[in-house]
Scaffold this motif. Structure first.
Motif, PDB file in Angstrom:
ATOM      1  N   TYR A 149      41.607  29.700  23.553  1.00  0.00           N
ATOM      2  CA  TYR A 149      41.653  30.166  24.942  1.00  0.00           C
ATOM      3  C   TYR A 149      41.371  31.663  25.013  1.00  0.00           C
ATOM      4  N   MET A 150      41.993  32.416  24.100  1.00  0.00           N
ATOM      5  CA  MET A 150      41.798  33.864  24.093  1.00  0.00           C
ATOM      6  C   MET A 150      40.353  34.224  23.779  1.00  0.00           C
ATOM      7  N   GLU A 151      39.757  33.500  22.806  1.00  0.00           N
ATOM      8  CA  GLU A 151      38.369  33.781  22.450  1.00  0.00           C
ATOM      9  C   GLU A 151      37.459  33.563  23.661  1.00  0.00           C
ATOM     10  N   ASN A 152      37.711  32.485  24.409  1.00  0.00           N
ATOM     11  CA  ASN A 152      36.904  32.199  25.595  1.00  0.00           C
ATOM     12  C   ASN A 152      37.064  33.299  26.654  1.00  0.00           C
ATOM     13  N   VAL A 153      38.334  33.736  26.871  1.00  0.00           N
ATOM     14  CA  VAL A 153      38.590  34.786  27.864  1.00  0.00           C
ATOM     15  C   VAL A 153      37.918  36.076  27.441  1.00  0.00           C
ATOM     16  N   LEU A 154      38.044  36.430  26.146  1.00  0.00           N
ATOM     17  CA  LEU A 154      37.445  37.670  25.652  1.00  0.00           C
ATOM     18  C   LEU A 154      35.926  37.659  25.809  1.00  0.00           C
ATOM     19  N   ALA A 155      35.314  36.511  25.563  1.00  0.00           N
ATOM     20  CA  ALA A 155      33.867  36.406  25.719  1.00  0.00           C
ATOM     21  C   ALA A 155      33.467  36.563  27.186  1.00  0.00           C
ATOM     22  N   THR A 156      34.327  36.059  28.090  1.00  0.00           N
ATOM     23  CA  THR A 156      34.013  36.123  29.530  1.00  0.00           C
ATOM     24  C   THR A 156      34.092  37.553  30.065  1.00  0.00           C
ATOM     25  N   VAL A 157      35.113  38.317  29.651  1.00  0.00           N
ATOM     26  CA  VAL A 157      35.348  39.642  30.234  1.00  0.00           C
ATOM     27  C   VAL A 157      34.645  40.758  29.481  1.00  0.00           C
ATOM     28  N   LYS A 158      33.999  40.438  28.336  1.00  0.00           N
ATOM     29  CA  LYS A 158      33.419  41.509  27.502  1.00  0.00           C
ATOM     30  C   LYS A 158      32.336  42.283  28.251  1.00  0.00           C
ATOM     31  N   GLU A 159      31.418  41.569  28.870  1.00  0.00           N
ATOM     32  CA  GLU A 159      30.296  42.257  29.522  1.00  0.00           C
ATOM     33  C   GLU A 159      30.758  43.147  30.681  1.00  0.00           C
ATOM     34  N   PRO A 160      31.645  42.654  31.604  1.00  0.00           N
ATOM     35  CA  PRO A 160      32.129  43.549  32.672  1.00  0.00           C
ATOM     36  C   PRO A 160      32.876  44.762  32.125  1.00  0.00           C
ATOM     37  N   ALA A 161      33.644  44.561  31.045  1.00  0.00           N
ATOM     38  CA  ALA A 161      34.385  45.679  30.460  1.00  0.00           C
ATOM     39  C   ALA A 161      33.442  46.713  29.859  1.00  0.00           C
ATOM     40  N   GLN A 162      32.354  46.239  29.220  1.00  0.00           N
ATOM     41  CA  GLN A 162      31.377  47.175  28.647  1.00  0.00           C
ATOM     42  C   GLN A 162      30.671  47.971  29.742  1.00  0.00           C
ATOM     43  N   GLU A 163      30.380  47.332  30.863  1.00  0.00           N
ATOM     44  CA  GLU A 163      29.704  48.029  31.947  1.00  0.00           C
ATOM     45  C   GLU A 163      30.559  49.166  32.514  1.00  0.00           C
ATOM     46  N   LEU A 164      31.860  48.984  32.522  1.00  0.00           N
ATOM     47  CA  LEU A 164      32.754  50.021  33.060  1.00  0.00           C
ATOM     48  C   LEU A 164      33.088  51.083  32.027  1.00  0.00           C
ATOM     49  N   HIS A 165      32.723  50.876  30.760  1.00  0.00           N
ATOM     50  CA  HIS A 165      32.819  51.889  29.696  1.00  0.00           C
ATOM     51  C   HIS A 165      34.203  52.568  29.672  1.00  0.00           C
ATOM     52  N   GLY A 166      35.217  51.818  29.377  1.00  0.00           N
ATOM     53  CA  GLY A 166      36.550  52.363  29.191  1.00  0.00           C
ATOM     54  C   GLY A 166      37.451  52.253  30.406  1.00  0.00           C
ATOM     55  N   LYS A 167      36.858  51.937  31.558  1.00  0.00           N
ATOM     56  CA  LYS A 167      37.677  51.741  32.755  1.00  0.00           C
ATOM     57  C   LYS A 167      38.085  50.278  32.856  1.00  0.00           C
ATOM     58  N   ALA A 168      39.126  50.035  33.623  1.00  0.00           N
ATOM     59  CA  ALA A 168      39.672  48.685  33.712  1.00  0.00           C
ATOM     60  C   ALA A 168      38.820  47.799  34.616  1.00  0.00           C
ATOM     61  N   ALA A 169      38.636  46.546  34.201  1.00  0.00           N
ATOM     62  CA  ALA A 169      37.951  45.534  35.009  1.00  0.00           C
ATOM     63  C   ALA A 169      38.952  44.443  35.362  1.00  0.00           C
ATOM     64  N   LEU A 170      38.837  43.889  36.568  1.00  0.00           N
ATOM     65  CA  LEU A 170      39.711  42.812  37.011  1.00  0.00           C
ATOM     66  C   LEU A 170      38.888  41.557  37.249  1.00  0.00           C
ATOM     67  N   SER A 171      39.489  40.419  36.931  1.00  0.00           N
ATOM     68  CA  SER A 171      38.847  39.133  37.234  1.00  0.00           C
ATOM     69  C   SER A 171      39.943  38.101  37.449  1.00  0.00           C
ATOM     70  N   TYR A 172      39.618  37.053  38.217  1.00  0.00           N
ATOM     71  CA  TYR A 172      40.592  36.033  38.570  1.00  0.00           C
ATOM     72  C   TYR A 172      40.407  34.826  37.652  1.00  0.00           C
ATOM     73  N   GLN A 173      41.492  34.400  37.012  1.00  0.00           N
ATOM     74  CA  GLN A 173      41.481  33.273  36.084  1.00  0.00           C
ATOM     75  C   GLN A 173      42.101  32.060  36.779  1.00  0.00           C
ATOM     76  N   ARG A 174      41.274  31.088  37.132  1.00  0.00           N
ATOM     77  CA  ARG A 174      41.790  29.882  37.774  1.00  0.00           C
ATOM     78  C   ARG A 174      42.242  28.894  36.698  1.00  0.00           C
ATOM     79  N   SER A 175      43.457  28.418  36.801  1.00  0.00           N
ATOM     80  CA  SER A 175      44.004  27.434  35.855  1.00  0.00           C
ATOM     81  C   SER A 175      45.262  26.859  36.475  1.00  0.00           C
ATOM     82  N   GLU A 176      45.979  26.053  35.680  1.00  0.00           N
ATOM     83  CA  GLU A 176      47.249  25.521  36.184  1.00  0.00           C
ATOM     84  C   GLU A 176      48.214  26.654  36.497  1.00  0.00           C
ATOM     85  N   ASN A 177      48.162  27.703  35.673  1.00  0.00           N
ATOM     86  CA  ASN A 177      48.957  28.906  35.919  1.00  0.00           C
ATOM     87  C   ASN A 177      47.986  30.071  36.144  1.00  0.00           C
TER      88      ASN A 177
END
Length: 593
Positions: A149-177
């Motif tokens: 699960y963590m590997e999948n999340v890390l792969a998903t957020v990597k590109e937005p995080a790289q674009e912000l170059h050290g600044k925080a990125a937010l994204s919504y994770q839809r799941s049971e929780n």
């Protein structure tokens, strides 16, 4: 023409009816206009005020969420930009010695757990990261399913995080929780390697924590909130309306649902393009405004009815009072000729005019007599106060001269005698009003004599704005204040004393201040001086403020100012007396061009 007609028409009636006829129609019309104006203006103002209040509530919610995310970001920075943690992240590899590998991971996890912000499960569900060597680190035990699960999340957020170059990125994770992913690329903390990525960190935020910030305890739900991500997906919805309806709010459009008009106000967060949308139920909000306005109008109408009743009652009372007043005036003895009150009506005012004309001559003659007596009394009192030169000062000055003679100081003797002569000359011969320059010459003479007496025990400072030299003030205003500071303020001081005299100006006033570093005033004394009034002059005031009292009386007589003198104690010891005098120029001392 119109005025003559009105006078003739109203002259037929007695006062009680004249007041009703003259005032009642205008009172009704003006108050009707007032009601309409108040209804319009009050509704507009109240609507504007209420809207501003609710908009501020929405801004407060946005700031609250921003502060929460800022706290998370600060905590992540404190952990991952620590030099020790960065070294561990860069060197951590899976082919390391097992014990060293485990020790490095535990040290990183322990650093995370030491942060109260990151370990609060009310705010953060879990934290995990992946370093440049492919090692996944988490504050939870790594199971195969969770690691996937963590590997999948890390792969998903990597590109937005790289674009912000050290600044925080937010994204919504839809799941049971469902959760909000706070992701951030970590770079090596060195200036020569600003683009060296050493780890990707993800913090899973508890959505309920943000929801608790947005949900209001207001049971009427006049304002509710939504949280929307950068893709316009609804993350949180506390409005009670369906997501389909709420999507209209994302574009800023008002929506009407079941007779309720809803209006959105959009505020963007500082992180990740998320938005807080406050939804105002305008129907409910302005219903309360309308009710308040209606109750206000009812009170205004009631006030108008009371006013009209009062007009009728007062008209009758005034008529009776005038009648009794006329009876009293008729018994007054008649005197000579004077200015008469002309009245052509035959009502109570006409009779009052005839009686008044009989008394006017006596009033005119009495006014002249009273003015003359009051002027003589004021001049006599001013002369008495300005003559109050302390005899002890003259005695001490003569004693000082005698000492200078014994010390064979002829020049100082001459200067002291000249200064004393100048003081006595100004006291006896000069007019009451003098230029500031002349008064300061007198004060400097007085200070010179005091210096001869006290030597270096007291330091004197005089600083007066040259621009006020040609203004005129009553003489002998500042000398008693300096004397009071020396005799009473600094008498018991063992260390060197200081007396400072300053003079400044405002557009309309002259301000003189006398400061010392002495004992200061008692609270009782300050109260008596600062509450001085000419009518209730306090004869029991302490002896060491008699000079101040005399100045207050003089300035009250000259300018009619009872607050011209104010005193207070200084923060670091000592006291200050402030004298405020109206700025005036005379023909002798013209205003400078």
């Amino acid at each position: 023409m119109g005025r003559n007609f009105i006078n003739k028409f109203l002259g037929r009636f007695a006062i009680r009816y004249k007041i009703i006829i003259a005032i009642l129609p205008f009172a009704i019309i003006s108050n009707m206009i007032m009601i309409a104006s108040i209804a319009f203006l009050s509704f507009s103002q109240m609507k504007s005020i209420v809207r501003q209040q609710f908009e501020q509530q929405i801004v407060d919610k946005q700031v609250s969420v921003d502060n929460y995310l800022e706290d998370i970001d600060t905590a992540v920075t404190a952990v991952l930009y620590n030099n020790r943690i960065q070294n561990l992240l860069m060197n951590l590899k899976e082919d390391m010695e097992p014990e060293l590998y485990q020790s490095c991971k535990e040290e990183i996890v322990q650093k995370i757990r030491n942060s109260d912000t990151l370990t609060s499960r009310q705010n953060v569900l879990r934290i995990f990261m992946k370093n440049e060597n492919g090692v996944v680190i988490s504050d939870f035990a790594l199971m195969s399913s969770s690691k996937e699960y963590m590997e999948n999340v890390l792969a998903t957020v990597k590109e937005p995080a790289q674009e912000l170059h050290g600044k925080a990125a937010l994204s919504y994770q839809r799941s049971e929780n469902p959760s909000i992913l706070f992701s951030r690329m970590v770079y090596e903390n060195k200036l020569n390697k600003p683009n060296h990525e050493i780890a990707l960190c993800v913090v899973e935020l508890n959505v309920n924590s943000i929801k608790s910030m947005l949900v209001d305890n207001n049971l009427k739900m006049d304002v509710s909130y939504m949280l929307v991500d950068q893709n316009d997906d609804i993350v949180l919805n506390t409005t009670g309306l369906t997501d389909e309806i709420c999507r209209e709010f994302i574009s800023g459009n008002p929506v009407k649902v079941r007779k309720n008009q809803y209006h959105p106000i959009i505020k963007e967060l500082s992180f990740g393009g998320f938005q807080v949308i406050g939804v105002m139920n305008e129907t409910s909000i302005y219903k309360n405004v309308n009710q308040t306005l209606f109750s206000q109008i009812l009170w205004i109408v009631l006030s108008i009815l009371i006013l009209l009743s009062a007009i009728i009652l007062v008209s009758a009372v005034l008529s009776d009072q005038f009648t009794r007043f006329i009876d009293v005036l008729k018994s007054t003895k008649r005197l000579g000729d004077g200015d008469y009150l002309n009245a052509e009506t035959k009502d109570e005012f006409g009779e009052l005019a005839h009686v008044y004309n009989d008394m006017v001559n006596r009033i005119s003659s009495l006014e002249d007599t009273i003015d003359a007596k009051e002027l003589l009394a004021q001049n006599a009192e001013l002369k008495a106060f300005q003559a109050q030169i302390n005899p002890h000062f003259i005695y001490n000055t003569l004693d000082c001269i005698n000492g200078l003679v014994d010390l064979n100081e002829p020049e100082k003797v001459k200067m002291t005698i000249n200064n004393l002569a100048g003081i006595l000359r100004m006291t006896i011969k000069d007019t009451e009003m003098q230029s500031v320059k002349r008064c300061m010459d007198y004060l400097n003479r007085y200070i010179y004599i005091q210096k001869m007496r006290v030597q270096d025990r007291i330091l004197f400072l005089v600083e007066v704005d040259e621009g006020i030299n040609s203004c005129e003030i009553p003489k002998l205003v500042l000398q008693p204040l300096v004397e009071n500071a020396i005799v009473h303020g600094l008498a018991d001081r063992m260390e060197q004393g200081m007396v400072a005299v300053t003079g400044t100006q405002t557009e309309s006033e002259l301000i003189f201040k006398v400061k010392d570093n002495g004992a200061g005033f008692t609270e009782e004394m300050m109260e008596k001086i600062n509450t001085f009034t000419f009518e209730k002059e306090n004869s029991s005031i302490e002896s060491d403020s008699v000079g101040i009292r005399n100045i207050q009386i003089r300035l009250s007589l000259v300018y009619g100012k009872e607050d011209a003198v104010r005193v207070r104690n200084l923060k670091n010891g000592g006291a200050m007396v402030m004298v405020t005098i109206p700025k005036r120029y005379s023909e002798t001392y013209p205003e400078p061009v």
